[in-house]
Design a protein around this motif. Sequence first.
Motif, PDB file in Angstrom:
ATOM      1  N   LYS A 223      -6.425  10.321  13.069  1.00 23.32           N
ATOM      2  CA  LYS A 223      -5.629  10.907  11.586  1.00 23.32           C
ATOM      3  C   LYS A 223      -5.043  11.961  12.041  1.00 23.32           C
ATOM      4  O   LYS A 223      -5.312  13.091  12.797  1.00 23.32           O
ATOM      5  CB  LYS A 223      -7.103  11.397  10.908  1.00 23.32           C
ATOM      6  CG  LYS A 223      -8.063  10.316  10.724  1.00 23.32           C
ATOM      7  CD  LYS A 223      -9.330  10.937  10.045  1.00 23.32           C
ATOM      8  CE  LYS A 223     -10.431   9.950   9.663  1.00 23.32           C
ATOM      9  NZ  LYS A 223     -11.539  10.372   9.158  1.00 23.32           N
ATOM     10  N   ILE A 224      -3.604  11.870  11.428  1.00 21.94           N
ATOM     11  CA  ILE A 224      -2.736  12.781  11.837  1.00 21.94           C
ATOM     12  C   ILE A 224      -2.102  13.442  10.654  1.00 21.94           C
ATOM     13  O   ILE A 224      -1.945  12.728   9.634  1.00 21.94           O
ATOM     14  CB  ILE A 224      -1.478  12.295  12.699  1.00 21.94           C
ATOM     15  CG1 ILE A 224      -0.510  13.421  13.233  1.00 21.94           C
ATOM     16  CG2 ILE A 224      -0.809  10.949  12.159  1.00 21.94           C
ATOM     17  CD1 ILE A 224       0.551  12.965  14.192  1.00 21.94           C
ATOM     18  N   ASP A 225      -2.153  14.907  10.499  1.00 21.99           N
ATOM     19  CA  ASP A 225      -1.579  15.716   9.356  1.00 21.99           C
ATOM     20  C   ASP A 225      -0.223  14.979   8.907  1.00 21.99           C
ATOM     21  O   ASP A 225       0.903  14.771   9.810  1.00 21.99           O
ATOM     22  CB  ASP A 225      -1.370  17.012   9.669  1.00 21.99           C
ATOM     23  CG  ASP A 225      -1.299  17.807   8.478  1.00 21.99           C
ATOM     24  OD1 ASP A 225      -0.764  17.428   7.296  1.00 21.99           O
ATOM     25  OD2 ASP A 225      -1.849  19.011   8.349  1.00 21.99           O
ATOM     26  N   GLN A 226      -0.023  14.384   7.399  1.00 26.63           N
ATOM     27  CA  GLN A 226       1.239  13.800   7.156  1.00 26.63           C
ATOM     28  C   GLN A 226       2.246  14.916   7.106  1.00 26.63           C
ATOM     29  O   GLN A 226       3.528  14.218   7.205  1.00 26.63           O
ATOM     30  CB  GLN A 226       1.025  13.595   5.574  1.00 26.63           C
ATOM     31  CG  GLN A 226       1.928  12.446   5.147  1.00 26.63           C
ATOM     32  CD  GLN A 226       1.472  11.848   3.640  1.00 26.63           C
ATOM     33  OE1 GLN A 226       1.267  12.848   3.060  1.00 26.63           O
ATOM     34  NE2 GLN A 226       1.322  10.567   3.614  1.00 26.63           N
ATOM     35  N   ASP A 227       2.057  16.258   7.223  1.00 26.88           N
ATOM     36  CA  ASP A 227       3.350  17.038   7.418  1.00 26.88           C
ATOM     37  C   ASP A 227       4.032  16.811   8.936  1.00 26.88           C
ATOM     38  O   ASP A 227       5.122  17.228   9.010  1.00 26.88           O
ATOM     39  CB  ASP A 227       3.038  18.596   7.363  1.00 26.88           C
ATOM     40  CG  ASP A 227       2.482  18.643   5.817  1.00 26.88           C
ATOM     41  OD1 ASP A 227       3.075  17.881   4.901  1.00 26.88           O
ATOM     42  OD2 ASP A 227       1.675  19.711   5.341  1.00 26.88           O
ATOM     43  N   ILE A 228       3.268  16.524   9.748  1.00 27.22           N
ATOM     44  CA  ILE A 228       3.626  16.202  11.226  1.00 27.22           C
ATOM     45  C   ILE A 228       4.685  14.862  11.216  1.00 27.22           C
ATOM     46  O   ILE A 228       4.408  13.854  10.302  1.00 27.22           O
ATOM     47  CB  ILE A 228       2.751  16.037  12.191  1.00 27.22           C
ATOM     48  CG1 ILE A 228       1.726  17.363  12.287  1.00 27.22           C
ATOM     49  CG2 ILE A 228       3.199  15.857  13.567  1.00 27.22           C
ATOM     50  CD1 ILE A 228       0.576  17.118  12.894  1.00 27.22           C
ATOM     51  N   ASN A 229       5.971  15.207  12.129  1.00 26.58           N
ATOM     52  CA  ASN A 229       6.864  13.782  12.334  1.00 26.58           C
ATOM     53  C   ASN A 229       6.219  13.046  13.236  1.00 26.58           C
ATOM     54  O   ASN A 229       5.921  13.446  14.494  1.00 26.58           O
ATOM     55  CB  ASN A 229       8.064  14.422  12.738  1.00 26.58           C
ATOM     56  CG  ASN A 229       8.853  15.308  11.530  1.00 26.58           C
ATOM     57  OD1 ASN A 229       8.883  15.079  10.504  1.00 26.58           O
ATOM     58  ND2 ASN A 229       9.225  16.493  12.135  1.00 26.58           N
ATOM     59  N   ASP A 230       5.584  11.738  12.745  1.00 21.45           N
ATOM     60  CA  ASP A 230       4.818  10.870  13.619  1.00 21.45           C
ATOM     61  C   ASP A 230       5.642   9.520  13.902  1.00 21.45           C
ATOM     62  O   ASP A 230       6.298   9.370  12.670  1.00 21.45           O
ATOM     63  CB  ASP A 230       3.207  10.731  13.202  1.00 21.45           C
ATOM     64  CG  ASP A 230       3.300  10.231  11.796  1.00 21.45           C
ATOM     65  OD1 ASP A 230       3.216   9.049  11.709  1.00 21.45           O
ATOM     66  OD2 ASP A 230       3.103  11.010  10.877  1.00 21.45           O
ATOM     67  N   THR A 231       5.619   9.147  15.049  1.00 21.11           N
ATOM     68  CA  THR A 231       6.298   7.548  15.101  1.00 21.11           C
ATOM     69  C   THR A 231       5.639   6.921  16.278  1.00 21.11           C
ATOM     70  O   THR A 231       4.718   7.577  17.118  1.00 21.11           O
ATOM     71  CB  THR A 231       7.650   7.705  15.617  1.00 21.11           C
ATOM     72  OG1 THR A 231       8.626   6.472  15.666  1.00 21.11           O
ATOM     73  CG2 THR A 231       7.795   8.504  16.812  1.00 21.11           C
ATOM     74  N   ILE A 232       5.928   5.790  16.684  1.00 27.03           N
ATOM     75  CA  ILE A 232       5.306   4.777  17.578  1.00 27.03           C
ATOM     76  C   ILE A 232       6.647   4.568  18.477  1.00 27.03           C
ATOM     77  O   ILE A 232       7.672   4.121  18.004  1.00 27.03           O
ATOM     78  CB  ILE A 232       4.734   3.491  17.066  1.00 27.03           C
ATOM     79  CG1 ILE A 232       3.791   3.779  16.085  1.00 27.03           C
ATOM     80  CG2 ILE A 232       4.099   2.655  18.270  1.00 27.03           C
ATOM     81  CD1 ILE A 232       3.141   2.578  15.398  1.00 27.03           C
ATOM     82  N   VAL A 233       6.295   4.902  19.726  1.00 19.04           N
ATOM     83  CA  VAL A 233       7.541   4.690  20.758  1.00 19.04           C
ATOM     84  C   VAL A 233       6.965   3.593  21.811  1.00 19.04           C
ATOM     85  O   VAL A 233       5.789   3.242  22.097  1.00 19.04           O
ATOM     86  CB  VAL A 233       7.690   5.670  21.480  1.00 19.04           C
ATOM     87  CG1 VAL A 233       8.487   6.667  20.297  1.00 19.04           C
ATOM     88  CG2 VAL A 233       6.702   6.316  22.220  1.00 19.04           C
TER      89      VAL A 233
END
Length: 233
Positions: A223-233
């Motif tokens: 579960k990652i804070d929605q404010d963080i810029n997250d992606t799959i690489v």
Amino acid sequence: KAAEEAKAAEEAKAAEEAKAAEEAKAAEEAKAAEIAAAALAASQAAADEALEQEPAVEEEAPEQEPAVEEETPEEEPAVEEEAPEEEPVAEQEAPAEEPAAEQEAPAEEPAVEQEPEAEEEAPEEEPELDFTLDEDDSLNFDQVAAPDFGNPLDLTSGDHALELSLDDILTMTDTNELVIFGDSGDSVSFKNVSDQNWVKSDASIVEDGHTFDVYQNGDMTVKIDQDINDTIV
């Protein structure tokens, strides 16, 4: 009983005296009547004798003798019956109260000192590791040995960039879930390795006032804070 007999004797005596007084009174009345009758007879005889000796004259009407007033018998005062003297009620002496026997209090047995129970030592809880990166720190787990970071992972202090594989995350938590806090200055990349691929859920969740994006890789959930810029690489 003697007092009652004396009282009865006095009453009988009083009755006899009253009866004797009545009889005496009746005798006196009878005697007075006889005297009055004798006087009346003598007066009549004298009158008859005078008539025989004197020439006939006009008969004078005989003087009427005043009727002898019968004396009304004097009413004897009613004999007041003496009320029997009340015998004083003998006061019953209250039985002397025997002093209550004082009960001896049983001797108190000395309290047996109880040995203090040995307190069970609570097992020491292993402190949860709360890993917080300092400002402007970035991590690439390909360059370092797998660290033992805490759960949750807090990136809110400063700006950070993370690249995490499934193996990296498995070293950070003993559970099947990792929570990452952060803000818009942070970025997290989830790295696919061989058949360990990440999938981002279409729906976000809200817990304790925070909105999280959800990533799945096998049984692992991040579960990652929605404010963080997250992606799959």
